[in-house]
Design an enzyme around this catalytic site. Structure first.
Site, short mmCIF file in Angstrom:
data_model
loop_
_atom_site.label_atom_id
_atom_site.label_comp_id
_atom_site.label_asym_id
_atom_site.label_seq_id
_atom_site.Cartn_x
_atom_site.Cartn_y
_atom_site.Cartn_z
N ASP B 305 0.85 -1.18 0.00
CA ASP B 305 0.00 0.00 0.00
C ASP B 305 0.89 1.23 0.00
O ASP B 305 1.91 1.26 0.67
CB ASP B 305 -0.87 0.00 1.26
CG ASP B 305 -2.07 -0.91 1.08
OD1 ASP B 305 -2.57 -0.96 -0.06
OD2 ASP B 305 -2.48 -1.56 2.04
N ALA B 377 -17.66 20.36 4.70
CA ALA B 377 -17.86 19.52 3.52
C ALA B 377 -18.49 20.33 2.40
O ALA B 377 -18.29 20.03 1.23
CB ALA B 377 -18.74 18.33 3.87
N GLN B 378 -19.27 21.39 2.76
CA GLN B 378 -19.92 22.18 1.72
C GLN B 378 -18.91 23.08 1.00
O GLN B 378 -18.81 23.07 -0.21
CB GLN B 378 -21.03 23.06 2.32
CG GLN B 378 -22.30 22.31 2.66
CD GLN B 378 -22.15 21.62 4.02
OE1 GLN B 378 -21.57 22.19 4.94
NE2 GLN B 378 -22.65 20.39 4.12
N THR B 379 -18.15 23.85 1.77
CA THR B 379 -17.23 24.81 1.14
C THR B 379 -15.97 24.14 0.63
O THR B 379 -15.36 24.61 -0.31
CB THR B 379 -16.82 25.90 2.13
OG1 THR B 379 -16.16 25.27 3.23
CG2 THR B 379 -18.03 26.67 2.64
N MET B 381 -13.16 24.21 1.89
CA MET B 381 -11.97 25.04 2.08
C MET B 381 -11.96 25.56 3.51
O MET B 381 -12.96 25.48 4.21
CB MET B 381 -11.91 26.17 1.05
CG MET B 381 -13.17 26.98 0.91
SD MET B 381 -13.02 28.01 -0.57
CE MET B 381 -14.53 28.91 -0.49
#
Lengths: 571, 697
Positions: B305, B377-379, B381
């Site tokens: 891995d 999680a939306q932006t 950033m």
């Protein structure tokens, strides 16, 4: 030893090596079923034979069916030959009126020819009819040789195939070997030998009146054709009792040289066939190199020992080589080289009396055979014999590179080791076991002509020759007795089939395996290191077993000779 | 190595029990597992009986026969001692694991409630559910089915930092003997008493239940075969002697036979196998079978891995790449500000890089009056709002999307930005070009904006572990192909593969891809090793010839693999391969040595034995041994002592270096092949001088 002698040895080796590749190429095409030069002529014959016998040439066999086919074929061949020997008196082509052969001698002779040994307890010209010689013996000379080659090819297929169930068809291999390899070469050689002066006739013995007026019977017969196959097929059974020492079997220095080359030709070429079929000719050359090392070492000792002469005579102040039992037309080198070749290659034809060699000169032929006839060896038999040793070598030393041992991408595991050990066990059991028996029972002790260590050597040589399927006789041993005919016959049978069947089992087991691609972590098996290792294992595992026996035979005879001691009869 | 090493091979604590073990192992039922030594024992017993008869009837040369018989027994005892000491070392190792589990009491739950019975840990059955609270010892191997807890696994790994074990994920397996430090968990027992990993490990190093590996079986066949060959060689001698008009005493034949058969390797074979397992345990790896260790030596392809094995676990900032018109310094400054409060390893690495490269010291968020804007999680950033300006960093695509839409007022950006699409589009193209460049080189681009203006890109890179390239070069020397497995896209994967020097890579790999790759390699006859920890690794672990499960992994993974690494260090695969190879090499080296020894033994015994028949054979006494008796006795003493001398080698293994097979063979052949021929000549001569000086014969 002379420069001339060494040049002849070098020339011999060069010719054998030069022939190996073209012959190997041709034979590979034959065994892989490709078209060859002779296909237009022989193809129809081959297909005709299959049609008559009801063989489907495309149908391959599992190793067990292959082995059973081979055993059945030889079983019937044995019975036919035995019957022929027993009833030859009433059959045609018997101009000299030979009578039926005794049961024990017939058993011994039939076994001898079926196993490619050609041990001769009989004198050919005084025992066998022409029909027996041609139909019985020459026939088996072809088929036993072809069988050896077929089996070697089956084993090679084990290495070259991956995840396969079959190892080829015994019937096809046998037919193709005989038709495409043995017959054409023998025809050419027969004509050559006739040119050299070897008789080829169906007429009876010739009566001659000598200068003194005495009448002499000169035996002749279909000699040239039998000599051709006896050498090429490493059979060795002579038409005449004196074998290749007889002027009608080996008249000239040239015929002697050609006979020596033909003994090695197919065996050496088989190593090339092996290399080609596994896809790396170097692998074949490595095997041939190991054989060459052993051969040259042995030849050098015989040549040196015979040139140095008897230590007993030397200690009496008589210098000079040992010419006892040698033909003047061959000389020391021609006889010493022939002895090394014929015993290395499981041929067994002789052009000098090995019994009359010096102790060490006579020991080398014995060692050549005791190693298992793997120095070039019998046609085919030499290859599968040395491959058995290769398996042991790889297994022991291959671990030292830190991997489960592999050879040509095939993992060597329990089953292969078991079969290889079975094959290796067979020879010392037969050679030492029967010698141990013969040296204590009265029937055995009646055999040797000499007392002391030399008599012991005569017995040891006989059983060594039989079990190794060589067939050459040391001489001096009265072998045409019920005891020797039976025990030698058994030695030949076990020595042949208890090696062949395990070798086939190895072929089957290898063919079924996957082939692991080679990497830098794989034990390299084409270099000098491997060759040296193989030679070492052959000598230590195959040879040392016989050290006690050899110490009590030729070695002590040599040491005593150096002290000027001899062993009187009864002492 | 975490576990303290028992430094000395022959410490008193080991030797004592091993001496006892050497005697108890004389039981023929145990001996028969080792055919060569069994034969020696039978021969020793028979000659002892004959000797006693001779003593009773007053036979000749009793002192000589007595000494030979004594050394025959020593040969057997030394072999047993070798096995016993190897077992002892293995057991000491396993016991240190086992000691941690001194009879624990378990809280076996009655149902789904909290009611439990307190039962001894040994009474637990597979499927029982136990409650383990803070401070409790986990009674047996199992799987967490409820809860999360920190567990101290120092007992098995030697690592004192606690680890998290929780239900459901890839870290649900717990090992018996480890201690829960905080919280409580419910554990379903997956191994009955006596069949836990540790128990199985102990069984593997104990002779009684030790299964012979395929290669060991094959080697035993070879040794048995050689023994039979020498039966023929020796059994035929009495007849030959009779022919020569004499006889050879039975005791001399026995001496010849025992020295010729491969007693050296026969005596050390099982010790070598046990020591191999033991070496693995020292590396904190538990093998489930000896076969797995052997297979490790044969591995052709190693699947590794990427994360954690080839690269350090986290990406790190390596470079600031500003767009046209922005200085590196400005970009670094903005990036540093945006990362000050970012506690992710990536964020911290940006601060570190800014300091190292541009001397920008970390600033205090509070004194700057800055507000941290965390990653969502939306932006996609994160950043800071400082002095009315907003700095953001994030995935290139998210940042570009954000600059294309005028910043939302809710963000509190007071700077009314002149939004000029033309300029922005050009900059966006530039940013995209840089981003692609970075990705090609195996990095992850992170875009930075200040007040809607694109400043540039921070390159985050997987850092390839130091020295890993050399390790792969070593593996290549050993003939092993390495394949890197990664979820990255092919472009990134190719770059890292090239940097790390692996032979091949599998990008965007799913568990199915892994399994398919293993099957493909195996179809070509190759042996494959891999390591894994997740449940979705289980099929591949089971398919691989050597599957090393991480101890932190799931129960499914641990059951599927044939080795468990207690340290959960995937790099260890490389060491495991080395140990497998060393095991096979040691076996091969000692077999070669043992067989090569025969040459000298023949030259010692044959002339001595046959001298009564033919005095001329004295010429073969090349070692000039004093007398026939001293020669025979020296050979048999050498044969016994060489076993003891080689025990350390059998236990430690022959040294293995990653060089090609050809070089390895040449070296081992010189040492053990040629050495095997020469050493006994010297050894037998020395012993002969010794026993002559002592007047033993």
């Amino acid at each position: 030893m002379t420069i001339n002698g060494w040049i002849q040895i070098a020339l011999f080796c060069a010719i054998v090596l030069a022939l190996a590749r073209p012959l190997g190429g041709y034979m590979t095409r034959v065994f892989t079923g490709e078209r060859t030069l002779l296909s237009p002529v022989l193809g129809p014959v081959e297909r005709g034979l299959y049609r008559v016998a009801g063989i489907d040439a495309a149908q391959e066999q599992h190793w067990l069916s292959y082995a059973l086919a081979m055993l059945a074929f030889h079983g019937l061949g044995f019975l036919a030959l035995y019957a022929l020997l027993r009833v030859q008196a009433v059959l045609p082509f018997n101009p000299d009126g030979q009578s039926a052969v005794a049961p024990d001698l017939a058993f011994n002779t039939a076994t001898s020819f079926v196993t490619n040994t050609n041990w001769q307890s009989y004198g050919g010209e005084t025992t066998l009819s022409y029909l027996t010689q041609m139909l019985g013996l020459t026939h088996q000379n072809f088929l036993s040789a072809a069988t050896g080659i077929a089996l070697a090819v089956a084993l090679v297929r084990g290495f070259s195939r991956a995840s396969a169930k079959t190892v080829g068809s015994f019937w096809v291999d046998l037919t193709r070997t005989t038709l495409y390899v043995l017959l054409p070469l023998c025809m050419a050689l027969t004509l050559f030998y006739v040119w050299q002066g070897i008789p080829q006739t169906l007429g009876g013995a010739v009566e001659a009146t000598t200068l003194e007026g005495a009448r002499q019977t000169i035996a002749v017969g279909p000699v040239a054709s039998q000599v051709a196959i006896k050498m090429l097929g490493t059979n060795g059974g002579g038409f005449f009792n004196a074998n290749a020492a007889h002027p009608f079997e080996n008249p000239t220095a040239l015929s002697n040289f050609v006979q020596m080359v033909t003994i090695f030709a197919l065996g050496a070429a088989m190593t090339n066939v092996f290399g080609r079929m596994v896809g790396d000719e170097r692998q074949g050359w490595a095997i041939l190199a190991a054989m060459s090392v052993l051969f040259l070492a042995g030849t050098a000792v015989v040549y040196w020992a015979e040139s140095a002469g008897s230590p007993v005579l030397n200690s009496l102040g008589l210098a000079g080589g040992n010419m006892e039992g040698k033909e003047v037309r061959f000389g020391i080198l021609g006889s010493a080289l022939f002895a090394a070749i014929t015993t290395a290659a499981s041929c067994g034809a002789v052009n000098a009396m090995h019994d009359s060699f010096t102790a060490l000169g006579g020991m080398i032929p014995m060692i050549n055979m005791q190693l298992g006839e793997i120095i070039v060896g019998g046609v085919g038999a030499g290859l599968y014999g040395i491959l058995v040793f290769v398996i042991v070598t790889i297994f022991v030393a291959g671990l030292m590179v830190g991997r489960t041992p592999e050879y040509l991408g095939k993992k060597i595991e329990g089953r292969e080791v078991k079969m290889a050990m079975l094959a290796i066990l067979c020879l010392p059991l037969m050679m030492l076991g029967f010698t141990a028996l013969a040296t204590v029972v009265a029937a055995g002790l009646a055999g040797p002509a000499n007392a002391g260590p030399h008599g012991f050597s005569e017995i040891l040589y006989a059983f060594t020759s039989a079990a190794a399927n060589n067939g050459s006789a040391f001489g001096g041993l009265t072998a045409n007795t019920a005891f020797y005919n039976t025990t030698l016959g058994l030695g030949m049978l076990f020595g042949r089939f208890f090696v062949i069947v395990p070798a086939l089992a190895i072929a089957g087991s290898l063919a079924a395996k996957k082939t692991v691609p080679a990497s830098v972590g794989t034990f390299p098996t084409h270099g000098g290191l491997f060759v040296g290792l193989l030679v070492g294992v052959i000598l230590i595992v195959g040879g040392l077993t016989f050290f006690p026996a050899l110490a009590l035979g030729p070695i002590v005879e040599h040491l005593a000779g150096g002290l000027g001691q001899t062993f009187a009869v009864g002492g | 190595m975490a576990r303290p090493n028992s430094a000395s091979l022959f410490s008193a604590a080991l030797v004592g029990p091993a001496l006892v073990g050497a005697v108890t192992k004389l039981d023929p039922r145990t001996m028969i597992r080792n055919p060569v030594m069994f034969v020696v024992e039978v021969v020793a017993a028979l000659t002892t009986i004959l000797f006693l008869r001779d003593v009773a009837t007053g036979g000749a040369n009793l002192a000589f026969s007595g000494q030979i018989i004594l050394w025959l027994w020593f040969t057997v005892l030394f072999a047993n001692f070798a096995e016993a000491i190897a077992e002892g070392r293995g057991k000491a190792q396993a016991d240190s694991l086992r000691r941690t589990r001194t009879e624990t009491m378990a809280k076996r739950l009655r149902g789904s409630g909290r009611d439990y019975d307190t039962v001894p840990g040994n009474d637990l059955k597979v499927g029982d559910v136990v409650l383990v609270e803070a401070g409790d010892i986990i009674p047996s191997d199992g799987e967490v089915i409820l809860g999360v807890a920190s567990v101290n696994e120092a007992a098995i790994t030697g690592e004192s930092a606690p680890v998290i074990r929780e239900s459901g994920g890839d870290r649900s397996a717990v090992t018996g003997g480890t201690q829960v430090l905080s919280d409580e968990i419910r554990v379903r027992i997956t191994a009955a008493a006596g069949s836990t990993f540790v128990d199985r490990m102990i069984a593997l190093v104990e002779g009684a239940s030790r299964q012979k590996t395929p290669n060991e079986i094959a080697l035993n066949i070879l040794l048995a075969g050689l023994t039979i060959v020498f039966v023929f060689a020796v059994a035929s001698i009495p007849s030959f002697a009779a022919y020569a008009g004499g006889s050879i005493p039975l005791i001399v034949l026995v001496a010849l036979f025992v020295t010729l058969i491969p007693t050296t390797i026969g005596a050390l074979l099982s010790a070598i196998g046990i020591a191999g397992m033991d070496r693995l345990v020292r590396f904190n790896v538990l093998a489930m079978s000896g076969r797995a260790v052997e297979a490790a030596g044969d591995v052709d392809t190693l699947l590794l891995d990427k994360t954690g094995t080839i690269t350090l676990g986290n990406r790190q900032a390596t470079e600031f790449r500003p767009v046209h018109g922005v200085s590196e310094q400005d970009l670094a400054d903005a990036a540093q500000l945006a990362s000050l409060a970012d506690e992710t390893p990536e964020g911290r690495s940006i601060v570190v890089l800014a300091k190292d490269k541009y001397g920008l010291r970390a600033r205090d968020m509070a004194s700057l009056n800055a507000t941290f804007v965390p990653f969502t999680a939306q932006t996609r950033m994160s950043g800071v709002d400082i002095d009315g300006s907003s700095i953001r960093k994030g995935a290139v695509e998210s940042i570009i999307t954000s600059v294309r839409q005028p910043p939302m007022a809710s963000r509190g950006s007071s700077a009314a930005l002149a939004y000029s699409p033309g300029v922005a589009d050009e900059t966006i193209r530039e940013i995209q070009a840089i981003a692609e460049d970075v990705a090609k080189a195996g990095g992850t681009p992170l875009a930075v904006t200040r007040d809607g203006r694109l400043l540039g890109v921070v390159t985050l890179k997987d850092i390839v572990k130091g020295g890993i390239r050399e390790r792969f070069a070593e593996l290549r020397q050993m003939g092993i192909r390495t394949v890197m497995i990664t979820g990255d896209n092919p472009m990134t994967a190719a770059a890292i593969a090239a940097e790390a020097g692996v032979d091949d890579f599998l990008a965007q790999a799913t568990p199915e891809d892994k399994l398919a790759l293993i099957r493909k390699e195996q179809a070509q006859g190759k042996l494959v090793a891999m390591c894994g920890d997740g449940t979705n690794d289980a099929p591949a672990l089971a398919q691989a010839d050597v599957g090393v499960a991480m101890n932190t992994g799931t129960v499914a993974a641990r059951e599927a693999g044939n080795m468990v690494d207690l340290d959960s260090d995937p790099t260890k695969l490389i060491e495991i391969v080395g140990i497998g190879k060393q095991l096979l090499m040691t076996r091969g080296a000692l077999t070669t040595f043992s067989i090569a020894n025969d040459v000298a033994k023949y030259f010692a015994i044959i002339p001595a034995m046959f001298l009564v028949l033919y005095p001329q054979l004295q010429a073969l006494n090349v070692m000039r041994l004093t007398s026939p008796e001293s020669a025979i006795l020296s050979a048999i003493i050498f044969n016994a002592l060489i076993i003891v001398v080689l025990i350390p080698l059998a236990l430690k293994g022959v040294s293995y270096r990653a060089v090609g097979a050809g070089a390895l063979l040449r070296r081992n052949l010189a040492v053990y092949g040629l050495g095997g021929i020469l050493v006994p000549f010297l050894g037998i001569k020395a012993i002969d001088l010794g026993i002559t000086a002592l007047h033993l014969v």
